[in-house]
Design a protein around this motif. Sequence first.
Motif, mmCIF file in Angstrom:
data_model
loop_
_atom_site.group_PDB
_atom_site.id
_atom_site.type_symbol
_atom_site.label_atom_id
_atom_site.label_comp_id
_atom_site.label_asym_id
_atom_site.label_seq_id
_atom_site.Cartn_x
_atom_site.Cartn_y
_atom_site.Cartn_z
ATOM 1 N N VAL A 6 -33.937 0.036 15.160
ATOM 2 C CA VAL A 6 -33.774 0.973 14.046
ATOM 3 C C VAL A 6 -32.267 1.122 13.770
ATOM 4 O O VAL A 6 -31.493 1.373 14.685
ATOM 5 N N SER A 199 -30.573 2.056 17.404
ATOM 6 C CA SER A 199 -31.453 2.480 18.494
ATOM 7 C C SER A 199 -32.617 1.508 18.591
ATOM 8 O O SER A 199 -32.838 0.701 17.688
ATOM 9 N N ARG A 201 -36.929 1.253 19.973
ATOM 10 C CA ARG A 201 -38.112 2.005 20.422
ATOM 11 C C ARG A 201 -39.244 1.005 20.631
ATOM 12 O O ARG A 201 -39.268 -0.064 19.995
ATOM 13 N N TYR A 208 -37.934 8.072 16.932
ATOM 14 C CA TYR A 208 -36.814 7.159 17.107
ATOM 15 C C TYR A 208 -36.285 7.259 18.532
ATOM 16 O O TYR A 208 -36.390 8.307 19.172
ATOM 17 N N ARG A 211 -29.703 6.918 19.755
ATOM 18 C CA ARG A 211 -28.863 5.924 19.085
ATOM 19 C C ARG A 211 -27.449 5.897 19.634
ATOM 20 O O ARG A 211 -26.943 6.887 20.152
#
Length: 356
Positions: A6, A199, A201, A208, A211
Amino acid sequence: MQWETVIGLEIHAQLATQSKIFSGASTAFGAAPNTQACNVDLGMPGVLPVLNREAVTMAVRFGTAINAQLGMRSVFARKNYFYPDLPKGYQISQFELPIVGKGQVEIMLDDGAVKVIGVTRAHLEEDAGKSLHEDFHGMTGIDLNRAGTPLLEIVSEPDMRSAVEAVAYAKKIHQLVRYIGICDGNMQEGSFRCDANVSVRPVGQAEYGTRAELKNINSFRFLERAINFEVERQIDLIESGGEVVQETRLYDADKDETRSMRSKEEANDYRYFPDPDLLPVEISDAMIDEVKSALPEMPDMRRERFESEFELSRQDAESLTASREMADYFETANGIAGDAKLTANWIMGELSAAMN
Ligand code: ADP
Ligand code: MG
């Protein structure tokens, strides 16, 4: 385990105004150190900043170009911190109430699919000076010429899912700010810089991950490499039982790695408060209309027009509209030659080869 990446980007675009955001000092690049910062830029006692109208117009131009919410009341705030290249002890920025609200841009993926990336906000702020470490053995040189230079900080939603998507988005914003003439886009000179929030996951997880923020990346190639390194680092860390901590990291291009700069615990408390020297900014509908009507044809629309009007392939139309200069050149040349496909091939073939 399968991991999903992300990414959200914060892009600083230096606005192409003649003078600084709150003073009449010049913004020209390359002057002798410390010759282009005036008392206002340095925040000397008793000075009063005056907002540069052109910087506001440019921010609104960007807002209209990404179909953003505009016309709210925006407020300048002081972001307080100490740093040698910030002698006044605070940076004037916008915090809770930015000039440009939610908008969006489209990027094209490798398979030709189009993805919409949300822009959370864009706000006006002044740049700080520059610390120079290389030419001063054991010491740091300070050049304050950049102090007070207008920046538009463009913050994206965490909508990107790979380094490739992040680069496509950054290139899209780069293309856009140059098309609408608000930024020269020169990455070597620091006119266009990127912070990447990254980040990971587990695939399928809704929340999320934590980060890390990669600071001040000044090329698209480095952006891609920095993100890929960081994703690997985070996955390795989690898979070996560790935990990602929220922190700021620096990308070292020579070593091709990121390393910690400061953690969340050491993060600054900026003590934002509204700048008492500056009035809130209200953008009238008339101004928005005026800016809108003066906007050039946007790259996406121009590409579509090239496809239909000149019967060019999507790829050709994309290359020819990559910059406004290239697109203008094509249209002028085609007006003379009268054969769009031939003109396109010549520009992308012989002419580009010769120029490269
Ligand atoms: P800050 O002010 O601390 O930088 P923001 O909430 O403004 O924090 O977020 C900054 C950027 O980080 C935005 O571009 C946002 O999309 C991105 N971001 C937020 N959370 C995540 C996350 N978990 N992973 C990746 N990017 C994120
Ligand atoms: Mg940030």
